[in-house]
Scaffold this motif. Structure first.
Motif, mmCIF file in Angstrom:
data_model
loop_
_atom_site.group_PDB
_atom_site.id
_atom_site.type_symbol
_atom_site.label_atom_id
_atom_site.label_comp_id
_atom_site.label_asym_id
_atom_site.label_seq_id
_atom_site.Cartn_x
_atom_site.Cartn_y
_atom_site.Cartn_z
ATOM 1 N N ALA A 228 -2.296 -12.031 -0.608
ATOM 2 C CA ALA A 228 -1.504 -12.814 -1.139
ATOM 3 C C ALA A 228 -0.606 -13.928 -0.408
ATOM 4 O O ALA A 228 -0.498 -14.878 -0.348
ATOM 5 N N MET A 229 -0.119 -12.956 1.018
ATOM 6 C CA MET A 229 0.600 -12.839 2.020
ATOM 7 C C MET A 229 0.125 -14.365 2.812
ATOM 8 O O MET A 229 0.720 -15.360 2.839
ATOM 9 N N LEU A 230 -1.040 -14.748 2.993
ATOM 10 C CA LEU A 230 -1.581 -15.538 3.683
ATOM 11 C C LEU A 230 -2.124 -16.615 3.245
ATOM 12 O O LEU A 230 -1.478 -18.034 3.588
ATOM 13 N N MET A 231 -2.279 -16.787 2.045
ATOM 14 C CA MET A 231 -2.401 -17.411 0.877
ATOM 15 C C MET A 231 -0.972 -18.382 1.245
ATOM 16 O O MET A 231 -0.739 -19.527 0.467
ATOM 17 N N HIS A 232 -0.273 -17.354 0.910
ATOM 18 C CA HIS A 232 1.284 -18.412 0.833
ATOM 19 C C HIS A 232 1.372 -19.116 1.810
ATOM 20 O O HIS A 232 2.302 -20.087 1.726
ATOM 21 N N GLU A 233 1.137 -18.106 2.675
ATOM 22 C CA GLU A 233 1.491 -19.354 4.291
ATOM 23 C C GLU A 233 1.005 -20.346 4.171
ATOM 24 O O GLU A 233 0.470 -21.996 5.399
ATOM 25 N N LEU A 234 -0.678 -20.619 3.470
ATOM 26 C CA LEU A 234 -1.558 -21.479 4.114
ATOM 27 C C LEU A 234 -1.180 -22.752 3.025
ATOM 28 O O LEU A 234 -1.703 -23.853 3.019
ATOM 29 N N LYS B 102 -1.012 -21.612 15.059
ATOM 30 C CA LYS B 102 -0.993 -19.915 14.781
ATOM 31 C C LYS B 102 0.123 -19.551 14.050
ATOM 32 O O LYS B 102 0.894 -19.793 13.496
ATOM 33 N N LEU B 103 -0.105 -17.922 13.285
ATOM 34 C CA LEU B 103 0.592 -17.213 12.575
ATOM 35 C C LEU B 103 0.272 -15.879 13.506
ATOM 36 O O LEU B 103 0.039 -15.342 13.365
ATOM 37 N N THR B 104 2.312 -15.669 13.224
ATOM 38 C CA THR B 104 2.291 -14.192 13.128
ATOM 39 C C THR B 104 3.143 -13.670 12.267
ATOM 40 O O THR B 104 4.145 -13.903 11.588
ATOM 41 N N MET B 105 2.500 -12.640 11.578
ATOM 42 C CA MET B 105 2.258 -12.119 10.316
ATOM 43 C C MET B 105 2.717 -10.443 10.306
ATOM 44 O O MET B 105 1.944 -10.241 10.936
ATOM 45 N N ASN C 197 6.588 -9.343 2.936
ATOM 46 C CA ASN C 197 7.232 -8.349 2.620
ATOM 47 C C ASN C 197 6.172 -7.548 1.344
ATOM 48 O O ASN C 197 5.812 -7.804 0.996
ATOM 49 N N PRO C 198 5.165 -7.085 1.551
ATOM 50 C CA PRO C 198 4.218 -6.429 1.165
ATOM 51 C C PRO C 198 4.725 -5.632 -0.054
ATOM 52 O O PRO C 198 3.880 -5.516 -1.462
ATOM 53 N N ARG C 199 6.033 -5.088 -0.040
ATOM 54 C CA ARG C 199 6.600 -4.586 -1.015
ATOM 55 C C ARG C 199 7.152 -5.490 -2.589
ATOM 56 O O ARG C 199 6.628 -5.254 -3.719
ATOM 57 N N THR C 200 7.398 -7.121 -1.694
ATOM 58 C CA THR C 200 7.646 -7.767 -3.320
ATOM 59 C C THR C 200 6.567 -8.786 -3.400
ATOM 60 O O THR C 200 6.793 -8.225 -4.571
ATOM 61 N N VAL C 201 6.029 -8.371 -2.330
ATOM 62 C CA VAL C 201 4.083 -8.873 -2.482
ATOM 63 C C VAL C 201 3.371 -7.790 -3.768
ATOM 64 O O VAL C 201 3.278 -8.641 -5.284
ATOM 65 N N ASN C 202 3.439 -6.938 -4.390
ATOM 66 C CA ASN C 202 2.776 -6.256 -4.664
ATOM 67 C C ASN C 202 4.209 -5.961 -6.469
ATOM 68 O O ASN C 202 2.992 -5.547 -6.867
ATOM 69 N N SER C 203 4.885 -6.499 -6.667
ATOM 70 C CA SER C 203 6.161 -6.065 -7.866
ATOM 71 C C SER C 203 5.557 -7.952 -8.055
ATOM 72 O O SER C 203 6.306 -7.407 -9.486
ATOM 73 N N VAL C 204 5.612 -8.455 -7.763
ATOM 74 C CA VAL C 204 4.893 -9.997 -8.388
ATOM 75 C C VAL C 204 3.289 -10.389 -8.669
ATOM 76 O O VAL C 204 2.381 -9.965 -8.443
ATOM 77 N N MET C 205 3.663 -10.453 -10.056
ATOM 78 C CA MET C 205 2.258 -10.917 -10.728
ATOM 79 C C MET C 205 2.103 -12.104 -10.831
ATOM 80 O O MET C 205 2.987 -13.006 -11.412
ATOM 81 N N ALA D 290 1.079 1.210 7.112
ATOM 82 C CA ALA D 290 1.828 0.963 7.807
ATOM 83 C C ALA D 290 1.990 -0.410 8.562
ATOM 84 O O ALA D 290 0.634 -1.283 8.202
ATOM 85 N N GLU D 291 2.636 -0.779 8.880
ATOM 86 C CA GLU D 291 3.192 -2.428 8.396
ATOM 87 C C GLU D 291 2.645 -2.966 10.809
ATOM 88 O O GLU D 291 2.927 -2.191 11.534
ATOM 89 N N VAL D 292 1.858 -4.071 10.815
ATOM 90 C CA VAL D 292 1.515 -4.091 11.971
ATOM 91 C C VAL D 292 1.572 -5.729 12.001
ATOM 92 O O VAL D 292 1.214 -6.374 11.181
ATOM 93 N N LYS D 293 2.211 -5.325 13.068
ATOM 94 C CA LYS D 293 2.735 -7.578 13.401
ATOM 95 C C LYS D 293 1.267 -8.371 13.858
ATOM 96 O O LYS D 293 0.309 -7.800 14.651
ATOM 97 N N THR D 294 0.643 -9.217 13.228
ATOM 98 C CA THR D 294 -0.839 -9.912 13.599
ATOM 99 C C THR D 294 -0.834 -11.273 13.793
ATOM 100 O O THR D 294 0.127 -11.628 13.122
ATOM 101 N N ASP D 295 -1.501 -11.688 14.719
ATOM 102 C CA ASP D 295 -1.435 -13.002 15.371
ATOM 103 C C ASP D 295 -2.987 -13.248 14.733
ATOM 104 O O ASP D 295 -3.896 -12.792 15.199
ATOM 105 N N LEU D 296 -3.052 -14.224 13.885
ATOM 106 C CA LEU D 296 -4.202 -15.502 13.320
ATOM 107 C C LEU D 296 -4.313 -16.789 13.950
ATOM 108 O O LEU D 296 -2.979 -17.512 13.856
#
Length: 739
Positions: free
Chosen positions: A462-468, A482-485, A206-214, A493-499
């Motif tokens: 930060a979100m991808l680092m968490h997944e890795l 494969k990661l779907t995020m 959740n980008p909102r959570t990520v941006n609120s955490v140092m 805008a929020e977009v579904k991404t396949d990595l």
């Protein structure tokens, strides 16, 4: 005594209601009315809502019982804390005695609970460890920000995440800026340490959570001068830009004052949370704090952190104690050692090793969350002079230091994320995503469309680092291909991404980067022991990241790769290397030093009055400041040719080379790989043209160290001219390897 309370139907979930009082109470303000009602055993009943009853005595008691629980989730008080003759509240000390008797509340003089034992703090990139000396001479470790302090203690709980989570910034700032000592904060506004990190990991997509955490408070200290940081709280999207960290020390013996609208200092805030966990009702109040720092931190950076911790820790004390100048004259927050030195002090005595008169050579490879520090020294018996004059029972003498600023657990995750993004550029371009670039890595063709430092890019990374993270910490169990995020594009805008993930490529990348760090470690070790030529060196692996598979494999001394490396640096007469692998946490011995807690525990052995003495050959070269930390020199044959090296003596001039057409091409790097030269284009190298407008044909460039991260440059017709005429007009250059 002032009892400020609000009675509002909004708080109770019903419409607002009025308080009807007879004329005898008309002149009382609400706080006085509340106190009278408590004394006479009266209560509020809401007109038209007979089911709503407010008992002031119960309300006040609940507030007092939760006084430490509400702001930082320390255990709720038992009822006896308010009334027992041997307990009581520090906050009530000095209040009206008759009113306290009427309210059946017990005050306590905080000076009765002041303890003389030291507290050691290892302020880390990923986690912070707090160790406390006990009255019996032992040592304890503390938990901060635990979700449940009554739960069974696990050793990992003592690694307190260096994390802050901002949920309601406006509500928090309103109280934090006005109330100095033990402000009445709410855990629902700001969280720290374990629970803050747990919230992030539970909602890391959740980008909102990520941006609120140092997540990287310690790294922010180093970056705050050049990179703007913006907090965005979760609840309201309230944005707040942080100012660079300042050096604002409290005045000894004087109470702090409210700073009004002063800029929030997040290091001070984190220190306050630590202080609240340290200075508890059951443990007492501490005035003496010892801190450790990485090898390469400048004195300026250290002083800023010490000042912030001084303010935050002092604010965790009761206001009634802070006003006691005689007691507060003893308040002390100081640096006692580098982190690797403290680690060696804690660990070496636990091994089957004894100091000798000549000294036992040791080398620390401290693989932390942010960087990797190297430290080299001798553990020896004291000389007769040291024994008589210092009372030393053992001496730790530092011979050299170094480090790899780009090798750390979090940096490896950033490197992996950067690789994954590059492996998926078709998807990244199509979705118009952005991400960040690690400082050590080069840009790639087309990167201008997808690489920046925006909050969106930081959140995506930060979100991808968490997944890795599981790939780095538990590689044997990681099988994702494969990661779907859900990520955010340039428009937000929020977009579904396949990595797609190539596990083999990523694991090879980790191994290559760790091996490069080990190469640098051996190179710096060779330089540190150049004069001593030891027959045996004890290698101490420190930091949680040192327990990983790749580090263990890199330090297998019976492996051909290791023997080839050591021959490269030490020749055929390489010393014997005894590797002491990093020790993990042991729940059966929670206070025993391990790869993470040893630094704080070792620092307690280096506070004033302890038997160990520190000697530092490097500090003698740097006039008490941090050692110089760069390789600097001219570009020769497309490579850096270092003239100045880490640990170089301050203020000694060196000739760099020829000035061509009024320009000198200077290069520098903090990587230990640069000792033998480094090619231009390397991501860890920086190159700059230095202009000398008055320099004629044949002029030479001269340079000297003036700070841990700065040099001074001048030009002269020759060395002789320079020595006789002086430096003349000089240029000062602050070195930096960020990018």
């Amino acid at each position: 005594m002032s009892l400020a309370h609000r009675v509002s139907g909004e708080l109770l979930g019903i419409p607002d209601f009025d308080v009807h009082a007879d004329q005898a109470w008309k002149g009382l303000d609400f706080g006085q009315l509340w106190g009278v009602m408590m004394g006479e055993g009266l209560r509020f009943e809401a007109e038209g809502h007979p089911e709503v009853v407010i008992d002031p005595a119960t309300q006040v008691q609940e507030g007092l019982l939760n006084m430490d629980h509400t702001p930082c989730r320390l255990p709720r008080f038992e009822a006896s804390q308010l009334t027992d003759v041997n307990k009581g509240l520090w906050e009530l000390h000095g209040q009206d005695a008759a009113q306290l008797v009427q309210l059946n509340l017990r005050p306590r003089d905080p000076a009765m609970d002041v303890r003389e034992e030291w507290v050691a703090i290892d302020f880390g990139t990923s986690s912070t460890v707090v160790a406390v000396a006990t009255p019996s001479g032992g040592k304890e470790l503390l938990r901060v920000g635990a979700r449940d302090f009554n739960a069974r203690v696990e050793t990992k709980h003592y690694e307190n995440p260096t994390v802050l989570e901002f949920l309601d910034l406006a509500a928090f700032l309103n109280i934090w800026n006005q109330q100095v000592y033990r402000p009445a904060l709410d855990w629902d506004w700001v969280k720290a340490a374990h629970e803050a990190l747990e919230d992030f990991r539970n909602d890391a997509r959740n980008p909102r959570t990520v941006n609120s955490v140092m997540l990287y408070l310690k790294r922010w200290v180093l970056e705050s001068e050049r990179v703007k940081s913006r907090l965005i709280d979760q609840r309201h999207g309230f944005e707040y830009e942080l100012a660079p960290l300042e050096e604002l020390h409290p005045v000894r013996g004087q109470a702090l004052r409210p700073r009004g609208e002063a800029t929030l200092d997040v290091i001070e805030l984190y220190a306050w949370y630590l202080g609240m966990a340290i200075n508890t009702r059951s443990r007492g109040l501490h005035l003496k704090y010892a801190m450790t720092f990485p090898v390469k931190y400048t004195q300026e950076v250290r002083n800023k952190i010490l000042a912030a911790f001084s303010r935050g820790l002092q604010r965790s004390l009761p206001a009634t104690l802070a006003l006691n100048s005689a007691v507060m004259n003893e308040f002390d927050v100081r640096e006692v050692a580098t982190e690797p030195m403290a680690y060696a002090v804690a660990v070496l005595p636990t091994l089957d090793v004894s100091p000798t008169q000549e000294g036992v050579p040791y080398a620390v490879f401290d693989f932390g969350g942010g960087t990797t520090d190297f430290d080299f020294g001798l553990w020896r018996k004291p000389t007769q002079e040291e024994l008589v004059e210092d009372g030393a029972e053992g001496v730790f003498e530092r011979l050299g230091a170094g480090g790899d600023p780009y090798l750390g657990g979090e940096n490896l995750l950033a490197l992996l994320a950067y690789q994954v993004f590059q492996d998926n550029l078709t998807e990244i371009y199509a979705k118009k995503l952005v991400f960040t670039k690690p400082a050590s890595e080069p840009l790639f063709p087309g990167s201008e469309a997808v690489v920046d430092q925006s909050s969106l890019a930081q959140a995506n990374t930060a979100m991808l680092m968490h997944e890795l993270r599981p790939l780095l910490e538990r590689p044997e169990a990681y099988s994702n291909k494969k990661l779907t995020m859900d990520m955010r594009n340039r428009e937000g805008a929020e977009v579904k991404t396949d990595l797609k993930l190539d596990i083999n490529v990523l694991q090879d990348l980790i191994g290559e980067r760790v091996n490069r760090g080990v190469e640098g470690f051996l190179s710096e070790m060779k330089a540190a022991f150049e004069e001593d030529h030891p027959d045996m060196i004890h290698i101490l692996l420190a930091g949680n990241a040192s327990r990983g598979r790749w580090v263990r494999e890199a330090f297998m001394t019976d492996d051909e790769a290791w023997m080839e490396r050591t021959r490269r640096y030490f020749g055929d007469e390489a010393p014997e290397f005894v590797v002491h692998f990093a020790v993990g946490a042991d729940d059966a011995q929670p206070y025993a030093p391990n790869c993470k807690t040893a630094v704080a525990l070792g620092a307690l052995d280096l506070v004033p009055g302890q038997a160990y003495l520190q000697k530092d050959r490097l500090r003698a070269h740097s006039q008490g400041d941090a050692p110089f930390r760069y390789f600097v020199g001219p570009v020769v044959q497309s490579k850096l040719q270092p003239v100045l090296k880490p640990g170089e003596t301050y203020h000694a001039w060196h000739e760099f080379g020829i000035v061509r057409e009024g320009v000198f091409r200077l290069a520098w790097s903090s990587s230990p790989r640069a000792r033998g030269g480094m090619g231009i284009g390397d991501g860890e190298l920086r190159v700059r043209n230095i202009n000398f407008p008055g320099a004629g044909k044949g002029y030479r460039c001269f340079g000297r160290v003036v700070a841990a991260g700065a040099i001074e440059l001048a030009a002269a017709a020759s060395r002789e001219a320079f020595d006789t005429q002086g430096a003349g007009v000089t240029t000062q250059l602050v070195l930096d390897v960020s990018g």
